[in-house]
Design an enzyme around this catalytic site. Structure first.
Site, PDB file in Angstrom:
ATOM      1  CG  ASP A 170       3.911  -4.789   3.247  1.00  0.00           C
ATOM      2  OD1 ASP A 170       3.985  -5.388   4.332  1.00  0.00           O
ATOM      3  OD2 ASP A 170       2.836  -4.512   2.695  1.00  0.00           O
ATOM      4  CB  SER A 203      -0.937  -0.012   1.213  1.00  0.00           C
ATOM      5  OG  SER A 203      -0.199  -0.030   2.428  1.00  0.00           O
ATOM      6  CG  ASP A 241       1.775  -2.920   7.750  1.00  0.00           C
ATOM      7  OD1 ASP A 241       1.167  -2.394   6.798  1.00  0.00           O
ATOM      8  OD2 ASP A 241       1.775  -4.140   7.965  1.00  0.00           O
ATOM      9  CE1 TYR A 274      -7.693  -4.297   2.356  1.00  0.00           C
ATOM     10  CE2 TYR A 274      -6.438  -5.183   4.198  1.00  0.00           C
ATOM     11  CZ  TYR A 274      -6.484  -4.488   3.009  1.00  0.00           C
ATOM     12  OH  TYR A 274      -5.326  -3.996   2.464  1.00  0.00           O
ATOM     13  CG  ASP A 294       5.015  -6.726   7.991  1.00  0.00           C
ATOM     14  OD1 ASP A 294       5.291  -6.550   9.191  1.00  0.00           O
ATOM     15  OD2 ASP A 294       3.891  -7.074   7.600  1.00  0.00           O
ATOM     16  CE  LYS A 320      -5.780  -0.959   1.416  1.00  0.00           C
ATOM     17  NZ  LYS A 320      -4.346  -0.672   1.510  1.00  0.00           N
TER      18      LYS A 320
END
Length: 545
Positions: free
Chosen positions: A108, A95, A106, A230, A160, A221
């Site tokens: 990624d 995202s 968060d 979700y 992450d 979303k």
């Protein structure tokens, strides 16, 4: 010579247009402005300060990763390798890279290193380096995941980290990760890690208008999160799947505004005939001996309920975890979205406790706050298997897992165990025959066995950890509203709980505990402590779903 008269073609009657006329440009702009204001009220946009903070965190992580690569080169002392030129690449995906991250989301992050490194070096040596940084908190390593990941908090932002190594001695900053030839000779776990970024970048390249795509995706979303559909791990759709679905609508309507794209999203997918796949481009196989989704060739791929295919090689089904129950629930939610006219009503949250009359209550318990996140993550990652097993019961027509978990801790008692609960709503099939007992003990026992097996294999079990699964009816629940805003905890009313009783042997609440010797054992709940009742279909009247 007389001039010939030119024949005029007969005028065609105007084609009738049924239904309301399409919105004007002014109406579309007004709808889009209203949509943006609603998204802002839900915290779907980051401020410039928050965005700069995220970018600084990514840059700091990149510096740490490149420092670690140089340290590893010096430590390994490999001939022909110049440590200062080994490079390294760190890029965000998901995202954040799509440009649709909401407040508090968060990040990624993909770390790409040279092929002479071992994967275990990243999950040991680099993790130790991260632990030494004062900005890093709550670091956890999950090597057994489908895509191994390091979870941490860096200056208040959840990160992450995934790692990929390519078959090169140098990883230059300008390296184009979209080139398929980088995948040749790369291990499967690295390919999976690389594809997180590759899929995100391909989606951005395949949509005709990125800005309209982003606004439409933010809307979808938020709707999916508000309607509790979700979650990839629990059998619904994750961020990548929703992004691909929205991108496909953008390809179909390249000139549409964001608000129109959202309307078309619900219209198109309300009519979609699953399991016809959703693809942004044609299937491609580079013949690198990597698994590729292709229902024309692979028999196993034909059983997928909701194929949503990634646009980057090797193409995969991002909705692999979808079950018959979760597919039916998402179709109902899409149909609901198609019939709704106003934005506010679209984002209304459902009342899960009023949706069904029968539930399975799952509970994960830990002794300390340090242990609980890892234990909850393990139990939650296996809930989907319980849903699948419940669906296989001929007397269960639906098993609906609520993606919202309910954390619980006794107020004023720091030593009290920490609990997290999940609910699975059940609809029973009464047509199979009246006056029959529905025994879910084998299904709940199977869930217990899976958690038992994984916990032992990961060697993560600690004193005070346990998990349980049991049946409860709607009337057995009440709401507790803690002082913490926005969080709700589900509590049981002070009355005997209803647990499933097997036809063989005494009743039990399927649970795990640790024996004094340090091993794992299953704990039985004595009948005197937890009175048992078998469920009978003649007494059940499932709520309409």
């Amino acid at each position: 010579m007389p001039r010939r008269r030119r024949r005029t073609a007969p005028s065609r009657p105007k084609q009738k247009v049924y239904g309301p006329p399409p919105p004007t440009r002014e109406e579309e702009c007004a709808q889009e402005n209203d949509l943006i204001e609603i998204l802002k009220s839900f915290g779907c946009f980051e401020s410039d300060v928050e965005l700069r903070h995220r970018e600084n965190v990514v840059q700091r992580l990149e510096s740490l990763f490149k420092e670690w690569l140089i340290e590893m080169c010096l430590q390994m002392n490999l001939p022909g390798i110049v440590p200062q030129k080994v490079g390294g690449k760190l890029v965000p995906f998901g995202s954040h890279h799509l440009g649709v991250a909401s407040k508090g989301a968060d990040i990624d992050v993909l770390c790409v290193g040279p092929g002479f490194l071992q994967r275990k070096d990243f999950f040991s040596s680099f993790v130790r380096k991260l632990k030494r940084q004062r900005e890093v908190k709550d670091i956890r390593v999950i090597e057994e995941a489908f895509v191994p990941v390091v979870k941490l908090t860096f200056e208040g932002i959840e990160i992450d980290l995934v790692f990929a190594r390519v078959a090169r001695n140098r990883v230059p900053q300008e390296m184009d990760l979209l080139r398929e030839d980088w995948l040749q000779g790369t291990d499967l776990l690295s390919v999976r890690s690389l594809n997180g970024y590759r899929v995100t970048e391909e989606i951005l390249r395949l949509v005709p208008d990125v800005q309209n795509f982003r606004l439409a995706l933010r809307t979808i979303k938020l709707w999916a999160k508000q309607r509790n559909i979700y979650s990839n791990s629990l059998g619904f759709l994750g961020g990548v799947s929703w992004a691909i679905l929205v991108a496909r609508i953008c390809q179909e309507y390249p000139n549409a505004s964001a608000s129109t794209l959202v309307t078309k999203f619900f219209k198109e997918y309300n009519m979609w005939k699953w399991p016809n796949p959703i693809m942004l481009r044609e299937l491609k196989d580079c013949h690198f001996n990597l698994p590729v989704w292709d229902a024309r060739v692979n028999l196993a791929d034909r059983s997928h309920s909701m194929p949503i295919i990634t646009p980057a090689y090797p193409m995969q089904n991002t909705a692999f975890n979808v079950t018959p129950s979760t597919l039916a629930i998402m179709k109902e939610e899409i149909q609901r979205g198609h019939t709704i006219a106003g934005w506010s009503q679209l984002f209304e949250k459902p009342n899960f406790l009023r949706k069904y009359k029968h539930y399975v209550l799952l509970q994960a318990t830990s002794a300390t706050e340090e242990q609980h996140p890892a234990w909850v993550g393990l139990v939650e990652s296996r809930i989907r298997h319980l849903v699948v097993n419940l669906e296989r019961n001929v007397l269960v027509t639906r098993a609906h897992i609520n993606v919202q978990s309910y954390p619980e801790r006794s107020m004023g008692n720091a030593r009290a165990p920490i609990r997290t609960k999940w609910l699975i709503g059940l609809v029973f099939n009464e047509q199979g025959g009246q006056h029959l007992s529905i025994d879910l003990t084998p299904n709940l026992q199977r869930f217990s066995d899976i958690v038992h097996s994984v916990a032992g294999r990961c060697q993560m079990f600690r004193e005070g950890m346990s998990t349980s699964a049991r049946y409860m009816s709607q009337k057995d629940f009440s709401w507790d509203l803690p002082q913490e805003p926005g969080r709700r905890v589900i509590s049981e009313k002070p009355q005997p709980s209803q647990e499933f009783k097997s036809d063989e042997g005494p009743s039990e609440e399927v649970s795990l505990s640790q024996s004094k010797s340090g091993g794992l054992k299953r704990a039985r709940t004595p009948e005197s402590e937890s009175p048992s009742k078998r469920v009978r279909t003649d007494l059940l009247r499932p709520a309409e779903t």
